[in-house]
Design a protein around this motif. Structure first.
Motif, PDB file in Angstrom:
ATOM      1  N   PHE A  63      65.202  21.177  73.276  1.00  0.00           N
ATOM      2  CA  PHE A  63      66.207  21.764  72.395  1.00  0.00           C
ATOM      3  C   PHE A  63      66.555  23.142  72.960  1.00  0.00           C
ATOM      4  O   PHE A  63      65.697  24.040  72.951  1.00  0.00           O
ATOM      5  N   GLY A  64      67.779  23.284  73.442  1.00  0.00           N
ATOM      6  CA  GLY A  64      68.204  24.548  74.067  1.00  0.00           C
ATOM      7  C   GLY A  64      68.242  24.393  75.575  1.00  0.00           C
ATOM      8  O   GLY A  64      67.280  24.734  76.272  1.00  0.00           O
ATOM      9  N   VAL A  65      69.347  23.862  76.076  1.00  0.00           N
ATOM     10  CA  VAL A  65      69.499  23.544  77.509  1.00  0.00           C
ATOM     11  C   VAL A  65      70.255  24.657  78.239  1.00  0.00           C
ATOM     12  O   VAL A  65      69.935  25.001  79.368  1.00  0.00           O
ATOM     13  N   GLU A  66      71.258  25.174  77.588  1.00  0.00           N
ATOM     14  CA  GLU A  66      72.218  26.127  78.140  1.00  0.00           C
ATOM     15  C   GLU A  66      72.758  25.614  79.479  1.00  0.00           C
ATOM     16  O   GLU A  66      73.427  24.602  79.525  1.00  0.00           O
ATOM     17  N   PHE A  67      72.412  26.244  80.626  1.00  0.00           N
ATOM     18  CA  PHE A  67      72.964  25.799  81.908  1.00  0.00           C
ATOM     19  C   PHE A  67      71.986  24.883  82.661  1.00  0.00           C
ATOM     20  O   PHE A  67      72.243  24.511  83.794  1.00  0.00           O
ATOM     21  N   GLY A  68      70.859  24.573  82.052  1.00  0.00           N
ATOM     22  CA  GLY A  68      70.011  23.505  82.584  1.00  0.00           C
ATOM     23  C   GLY A  68      68.815  23.906  83.431  1.00  0.00           C
ATOM     24  O   GLY A  68      68.153  23.035  84.005  1.00  0.00           O
ATOM     25  N   PHE A  69      68.487  25.186  83.511  1.00  0.00           N
ATOM     26  CA  PHE A  69      67.366  25.586  84.372  1.00  0.00           C
ATOM     27  C   PHE A  69      66.077  24.837  83.993  1.00  0.00           C
ATOM     28  O   PHE A  69      65.455  24.165  84.821  1.00  0.00           O
TER      29      PHE A  69
END
Ligand SMILES: C[S@@+](CC[C@H](N)C(=O)[O-])C[C@H]1O[C@@H](n2cnc3c(N)ncnc32)[C@H](O)[C@@H]1O
Length: 198
Positions: A63-69
């Motif tokens: 939960f909480g991917v943003e740009f995927g790091f």
């Protein structure tokens, strides 16, 4: 480390005591993406956590991917990774606009990552699956971290939480969830802090 930071760490540990996590090894994952993320550095201890607690390598939910790091870090260790995010940012992120298409595009070559554009509140109403591993890195308020985190801990063998050092609300939520579920809570006090409930 600056005196103020040391003092903050000291009081957080005193108010919400969690066992300090000491990795026995550090491993660089084979695949990473070159994007700036506050998560940087934590990729080195994921394999150690999985080995220490004998976590299966089938399924992971984030939960909480943003740009995927972090999603890419998990894709090294699990057959399937689900990434749930509104992809619209929150009060604590610097990026606020819709970044679903951008993230989907940059993660396209990681075939074991599936992205879902959803609020965690809607997601947890309908998902009954049990996962090997979960990660919570959404808006860093107590209410949301507790609600999403409690569901994640109850639906996984091991759940990690980012930002236990930089947000006392996250640290408190980890402490309270570990207590409520009778599981053990650990804290790795680097790279903004990683809570581990197992
Ligand atoms: C700190 S960023 C995640 C960073 C990421 N884990 C990384 O490796 O860089 C937080 C993300 O949580 C998402 N978010 C915030 N509140 C949310 C909610 N209620 N449901 C789903 N996603 C949410 C935001 O859109 C944002 O992309």
């Amino acid at each position: 480390m600056m005196f103020k930071t040391k003092l903050k760490k000291y009081f957080l540990q005193k108010r919400f005591p969690l066992e300090i996590y000491v990795p026995s090894k550090k491993t660089e994952p084979n695949s990473m993406i070159q994007i700036p993320s506050a998560w940087q550095g934590l990729e080195l201890i994921i394999e150690d956590i999985l080995d220490r607690f004998q976590i299966g390598r089938d399924s992971c939910i984030e939960f909480g991917v943003e740009f995927g790091f972090s999603a890419v870090v998990f894709s090294n260790y699990f057959k399937n990774v689900k990434g749930v995010d509104t992809f619209s940012g929150d009060v604590h992120t610097s990026h606020k606009g819709d970044h679903y298409t951008q993230t989907k595009h940059s993660l396209a070559s990681f075939e074991n990552i599936k992205l879902y554009k959803s609020d965690y509140k809607d997601w947890i109403k309908q998902d009954v699956q049990q996962y090997d591993f979960a990660h919570v890195d959404i808006v860093h308020n107590y209410k949301e971290t507790y609600e999403c985190g409690l569901w994640a801990v109850q639906h996984s063998k091991c759940c990690i939480f980012h930002d236990t050092e930089s947000f006392s609300e996250v640290r408190k939520a980890v402490f309270d969830i570990a207590k409520k579920t009778g599981k053990t809570g650990y804290n790795y006090p680097y790279h903004h802090g990683l809570g581990i409930i197992v």
